[in-house]
Motif scaffolding. Sequence first.
Motif, PDB file in Angstrom:
ATOM      1  N   PRO A 101       0.806  -1.224   0.000  1.00 44.40           N
ATOM      2  CA  PRO A 101       0.000   0.000   0.000  1.00 44.40           C
ATOM      3  C   PRO A 101       0.839   1.274   0.000  1.00 44.40           C
ATOM      4  O   PRO A 101       1.765   1.418   0.788  1.00 44.40           O
ATOM      5  N   TRP A 120      -4.821   2.411  -1.167  1.00 45.31           N
ATOM      6  CA  TRP A 120      -5.304   1.888   0.121  1.00 45.31           C
ATOM      7  C   TRP A 120      -6.318   2.864   0.693  1.00 45.31           C
ATOM      8  O   TRP A 120      -6.089   4.087   0.640  1.00 45.31           O
ATOM      9  N   PRO A 134      -3.241  -5.486   4.884  1.00 41.58           N
ATOM     10  CA  PRO A 134      -2.998  -5.753   3.469  1.00 41.58           C
ATOM     11  C   PRO A 134      -2.728  -7.236   3.236  1.00 41.58           C
ATOM     12  O   PRO A 134      -1.950  -7.854   3.974  1.00 41.58           O
ATOM     13  N   ILE A 139      -5.072  -6.040  -1.855  1.00 40.40           N
ATOM     14  CA  ILE A 139      -4.223  -4.984  -2.399  1.00 40.40           C
ATOM     15  C   ILE A 139      -4.554  -4.796  -3.882  1.00 40.40           C
ATOM     16  O   ILE A 139      -4.877  -5.754  -4.583  1.00 40.40           O
TER      17      ILE A 139
END
Length: 360
Positions: A101, A120, A134, A139
């Motif tokens: 992220p 993100w 994540p 993602i």
Amino acid sequence: MSNYSINSDSIKFLEKYLNEFSPTGHENEGQKIWINYISSYVEKIQTDLYGTSVGIINPNSPYKLIIEAHVDEISWYVNYITEEGIIYVSRNGGSDHQIAPSKRVIIHTEKGFVHGVFGWPAIHTRKPFEEKSPNIDNIFIDIGVSSKNEAINMGVHVGCVITYPDQFFIMNRNYFVSRALDNKIGGFIIAEVAKMIIENNIDLKFGLYIVNSVQEEVGLKGAKMISKIIQPNVSIVTDVTHDTCIPMIDKKIQGDIKCGLGPVIGYAPSIHKNIRELIINTANSKKISFQRLVSSRSTGTDVDAFAYSNKGVLSALISIPLKYMHTTVEMVHKKDIEQTILLIFETLQVINNENKFFID
């Protein structure tokens, strides 16, 4: 004892080599830089079907010794594109989902590079008691489009490789920081060993094969192929290993290794005692500091591929302590690099002078 220190020309090569993209399965551009550098110090260059490159000194000798590293770096694949143009990914090697992220990325397409970011959701939009970490399922990459067709028109499709653009820099004079130090630093080391052999006019009594393998990150594939082609007698493999003195690592499990204290000599079933002890004796006699590390079943490096190939190959592993493996800020200490180059160079001379491991 010989001396070695990294000079400005070597740094220029290392920087260019690290900054070039060499994702697993697409190592060609990185290999071109490595071959161009090493070609001045070898008699012959050969490359196999999948891109493993080999520089050879004394190619007519029946006795063959490999020093080896791998060129490939971890990356991602485009795995799925939503109707809104959001891209989901699949790993190419052991890419770490937790660092993704907010990272910038480059998607490699037939039309050129497409830039993007791992997005993100903002902290304001996340429920305090429902935090999501994540992972590979959530993602995603945003390339600034609003539809799948727009992404496709830019050249993006399932199967495109994705890399990080982060580049090499030197931190506090002693630390080299970059993505892909795993294991382009090994490729640098073995190239410098070849350079030292030529500059010191060492007359080898065996064939030295300086091997930069592909596809290590997905199962030691390049080493398996090239070992069958070369059929070496001995292999000395370089790779990186974890500096365990950073936070959140248990030394009781991972061992006690620290950057700046010298190369790491490995112990594992695939590592042959005789060649390992020769390396240790060389380090002691030349006053080269080193560390020791145990791998219980396998080393997870190309040494496992070489050791068990053909009829068996006398193999050993020399690793470089590294911080933050499989991130974009991998770190190695300049002193460890220099000491590893010296250790391999001195070990090759002992083998050469005493005719160790070869039959007259």
